[in-house]
Design a protein around this motif. Structure first.
Motif, PDB file in Angstrom:
ATOM      1  N   UNK A 158       0.819  -1.207   0.000  1.00 50.25           N
ATOM      2  CA  UNK A 158       0.000   0.000   0.000  1.00 50.25           C
ATOM      3  C   UNK A 158       0.850   1.253   0.000  1.00 50.25           C
ATOM      4  N   UNK A 159       1.959   1.221   0.729  1.00 47.89           N
ATOM      5  CA  UNK A 159       2.837   2.388   0.775  1.00 47.89           C
ATOM      6  C   UNK A 159       3.460   2.660  -0.587  1.00 47.89           C
ATOM      7  N   UNK A 160       3.845   1.606  -1.293  1.00 47.20           N
ATOM      8  CA  UNK A 160       4.423   1.790  -2.620  1.00 47.20           C
ATOM      9  C   UNK A 160       3.420   2.408  -3.578  1.00 47.20           C
ATOM     10  N   UNK A 161       2.161   2.011  -3.466  1.00 43.78           N
ATOM     11  CA  UNK A 161       1.129   2.618  -4.315  1.00 43.78           C
ATOM     12  C   UNK A 161       1.021   4.109  -4.037  1.00 43.78           C
TER      13      UNK A 161
ATOM     14  N   UNK B 166       4.295  30.075  -5.190  1.00 47.33           N
ATOM     15  CA  UNK B 166       5.729  30.386  -5.224  1.00 47.33           C
ATOM     16  C   UNK B 166       6.546  29.161  -4.841  1.00 47.33           C
ATOM     17  N   UNK B 167       6.058  28.416  -3.857  1.00 50.68           N
ATOM     18  CA  UNK B 167       6.745  27.209  -3.403  1.00 50.68           C
ATOM     19  C   UNK B 167       5.697  26.142  -3.111  1.00 50.68           C
ATOM     20  N   UNK B 168       5.961  24.924  -3.580  1.00 49.89           N
ATOM     21  CA  UNK B 168       5.125  23.774  -3.254  1.00 49.89           C
ATOM     22  C   UNK B 168       5.870  22.959  -2.204  1.00 49.89           C
ATOM     23  N   UNK B 169       5.239  22.707  -1.075  1.00 55.42           N
ATOM     24  CA  UNK B 169       5.851  21.939   0.010  1.00 55.42           C
ATOM     25  C   UNK B 169       5.256  20.539  -0.041  1.00 55.42           C
ATOM     26  N   UNK B 170       6.071  19.544  -0.384  1.00 53.04           N
ATOM     27  CA  UNK B 170       5.578  18.195  -0.673  1.00 53.04           C
ATOM     28  C   UNK B 170       6.007  17.230   0.422  1.00 53.04           C
ATOM     29  N   UNK B 171       5.070  16.411   0.866  1.00 48.85           N
ATOM     30  CA  UNK B 171       5.389  15.360   1.833  1.00 48.85           C
ATOM     31  C   UNK B 171       6.484  14.456   1.269  1.00 48.85           C
ATOM     32  N   UNK B 172       7.408  14.086   2.139  1.00 48.33           N
ATOM     33  CA  UNK B 172       8.592  13.337   1.711  1.00 48.33           C
ATOM     34  C   UNK B 172       8.286  12.015   1.030  1.00 48.33           C
ATOM     35  N   UNK B 173       7.141  11.402   1.329  1.00 45.32           N
ATOM     36  CA  UNK B 173       6.830  10.096   0.748  1.00 45.32           C
ATOM     37  C   UNK B 173       6.199  10.180  -0.630  1.00 45.32           C
ATOM     38  N   UNK B 174       5.806  11.362  -1.070  1.00 43.37           N
ATOM     39  CA  UNK B 174       5.131  11.492  -2.362  1.00 43.37           C
ATOM     40  C   UNK B 174       6.154  11.688  -3.474  1.00 43.37           C
TER      41      UNK B 174
ATOM     42  N   UNK C 208       3.442   6.083  -2.752  1.00 37.61           N
ATOM     43  CA  UNK C 208       4.690   6.754  -3.131  1.00 37.61           C
ATOM     44  C   UNK C 208       4.716   7.080  -4.619  1.00 37.61           C
ATOM     45  N   UNK C 209       4.238   6.169  -5.434  1.00 32.95           N
ATOM     46  CA  UNK C 209       4.355   6.346  -6.878  1.00 32.95           C
ATOM     47  C   UNK C 209       3.018   6.660  -7.567  1.00 32.95           C
ATOM     48  N   UNK C 210       2.021   7.094  -6.825  1.00 31.09           N
ATOM     49  CA  UNK C 210       0.699   7.362  -7.390  1.00 31.09           C
ATOM     50  C   UNK C 210       0.762   8.549  -8.357  1.00 31.09           C
ATOM     51  N   UNK C 211       0.643   8.289  -9.650  1.00 31.20           N
ATOM     52  CA  UNK C 211       0.759   9.352 -10.645  1.00 31.20           C
ATOM     53  C   UNK C 211      -0.449  10.282 -10.627  1.00 31.20           C
ATOM     54  N   UNK C 212      -1.584   9.777 -10.110  1.00 33.49           N
ATOM     55  CA  UNK C 212      -2.764  10.639 -10.071  1.00 33.49           C
ATOM     56  C   UNK C 212      -2.601  11.775  -9.076  1.00 33.49           C
TER      57      UNK C 212
ATOM     58  N   UNK D 265       5.021  12.853  -6.989  1.00 34.16           N
ATOM     59  CA  UNK D 265       4.749  14.288  -7.080  1.00 34.16           C
ATOM     60  C   UNK D 265       6.051  15.065  -7.194  1.00 34.16           C
ATOM     61  N   UNK D 266       7.031  14.706  -6.377  1.00 36.05           N
ATOM     62  CA  UNK D 266       8.321  15.397  -6.409  1.00 36.05           C
ATOM     63  C   UNK D 266       8.983  15.276  -7.779  1.00 36.05           C
ATOM     64  N   UNK D 267       8.965  14.074  -8.320  1.00 31.66           N
ATOM     65  CA  UNK D 267       9.604  13.867  -9.623  1.00 31.66           C
ATOM     66  C   UNK D 267       8.915  14.687 -10.709  1.00 31.66           C
TER      67      UNK D 267
END
Length: 362
Positions: free
Chosen positions: A68-71, A92-100, A73-77, A103-105
């Motif tokens: 479930x965690x892998x889903x 100006x800045x997007x603050x993203x949870x470390x596990x997403x 982490x890599x959820x493209x939606x 989204x970061x990529x």
């Protein structure tokens, strides 16, 4: 005034850091919007924050094991929904949870300015992201590259669980900079008037949560101390045999309980553990999920000498003996008090807001 968008998910340990930092930015006059799962809406709106739910990403359901965690982490939606939101609500800045990581990529490939918010021990995440790198490569998602371009990586934790901390460099929002912000909860030095044990396990219903609660409550039976158990939303008192000597609360804020605590019995969750240590309260950790950071947090507590860790399946007599040992150990209490002083000196939300403001102009 700057515009910040926080991109998060329905996790237990990430809620308080996200709320604390977002509110600190709002108090400074910035525009703040939180994007997350619809199940989070009430908590963020109750905190006075503007919130919008993912338009297409599936609702989050905690599963045991890594699948479930892998889903997540890599959820493209989630990445698609983030991009769509930014079209309507530029930031100006997007603050993203470390596990997403997905989204970061995506933001990195688009050249968008973003920061990473970590809500556990930084070393645990560094090792975990290395392991995710190979999986991400197969899926076409760059794990390490996106993190190295973050401006900056904000860690809602401290450099170590041993005080004094090493001197910290000046705040920096340059790509890849790691900034320890500290604890996100208000804390004071604990001064219990009587031996007091606070019990607080997970807000998620892990498979062994009820059984662990029962062993912990059995351990508290006839304990020569005041015992307060905060059950949280994942378990009801009707599912448990509660000794008459134990005070049960469905929920109670840490900052109301911990100033009078002598020992915290928890599940090794980073947020609860750091909150206790910020008050100078030793910790007994009973990790509920071996795939999470909980065992690592428990080992860090034991290694630092500010508490101990046991298997969640330990016999109640073993748990009771560990609680009694912590109540009586003046050395552990002195170490925890020194650590608490060092944690409180960080002023977590303000420090995080400072560096995020810097990221706007870097």
């Amino acid at each position: 005034m700057a515009r910040f968008v926080f991109v998060t998910w329905d996790g237990g340990g990430n809620r308080m850091p996200t709320i604390a930092i977002a509110r600190a930015l709002r108090r400074r006059g910035h525009d703040v919007l939180v994007l997350g799962h619809d199940s989070q809406a009430e908590a963020y709106r109750d905190a006075g924050l503007a919130f919008t739910a993912y338009a297409s990403a599936r609702g989050f359901v905690l599963e045991s094991g890594p699948r479930g965690l892998l889903r997540l982490v890599f959820d493209h939606r989630m990445a698609d929904d983030t991009v769509s939101l930014l079209v309507e609500h530029p930031a100006d800045v997007v603050v993203v949870d470390c596990l997403l990581v997905g989204v970061l990529d995506t933001l990195d490939r688009m050249g968008r300015r973003y920061a990473v918010l970590e809500h556990t021990l930084h070393g645990f995440l560094v090792n975990g992201m290395r392991a995710l790198g190979a999986i991400g490569w197969v899926r076409g998602v760059r794990v390490g590259t996106a993190r190295s371009h973050a401006t900056p990586i904000v860690v809602a934790s401290v450099p170590d669980l041993v005080a004094p901390f090493a001197p910290q460099p000046p705040l920096s929002a340059h790509p890849g900079a790691v900034v320890y912000a500290g604890a996100m909860t208000a804390a004071v030095a604990a001064h219990p008037t009587e031996p007091t044990v606070v019990m607080s396990l997970s807000t998620f219903r892990f498979p062994d949560l009820v059984a662990t609660w029962q062993r912990v409550l059995d351990a508290a039976d006839a304990l020569d101390a005041r015992v307060v158990a905060t059950l949280g939303p994942a378990v009801s008192v009707a599912e448990l045999r509660v000794p008459r000597s134990v005070e049960v609360r469905e929920w109670m804020p840490h900052h109301e309980l911990l100033p009078s605590a002598s020992v915290l019995v928890g599940h090794g969750g980073h947020g609860t553990t750091l909150a206790a240590l910020a008050h100078g309260v030793p910790v007994l950790a009973l990790p509920l999920d071996g795939a999470s950071d909980q065992p690592r947090v428990g080992r860090a507590v034991a290694r630092a000498g500010v508490g101990t860790t046991l298997s969640r399946r330990s016999d109640p007599a073993v748990i009771r003996a560990a609680i009694l040992a912590l109540l009586a150990d003046t050395v552990v209490h002195e170490r925890a008090q020194r650590l608490g002083e060092a944690v409180r000196a960080f002023d977590g939300p303000a420090r995080a807001a400072d560096v995020l403001e810097m990221s706007v102009v870097v």
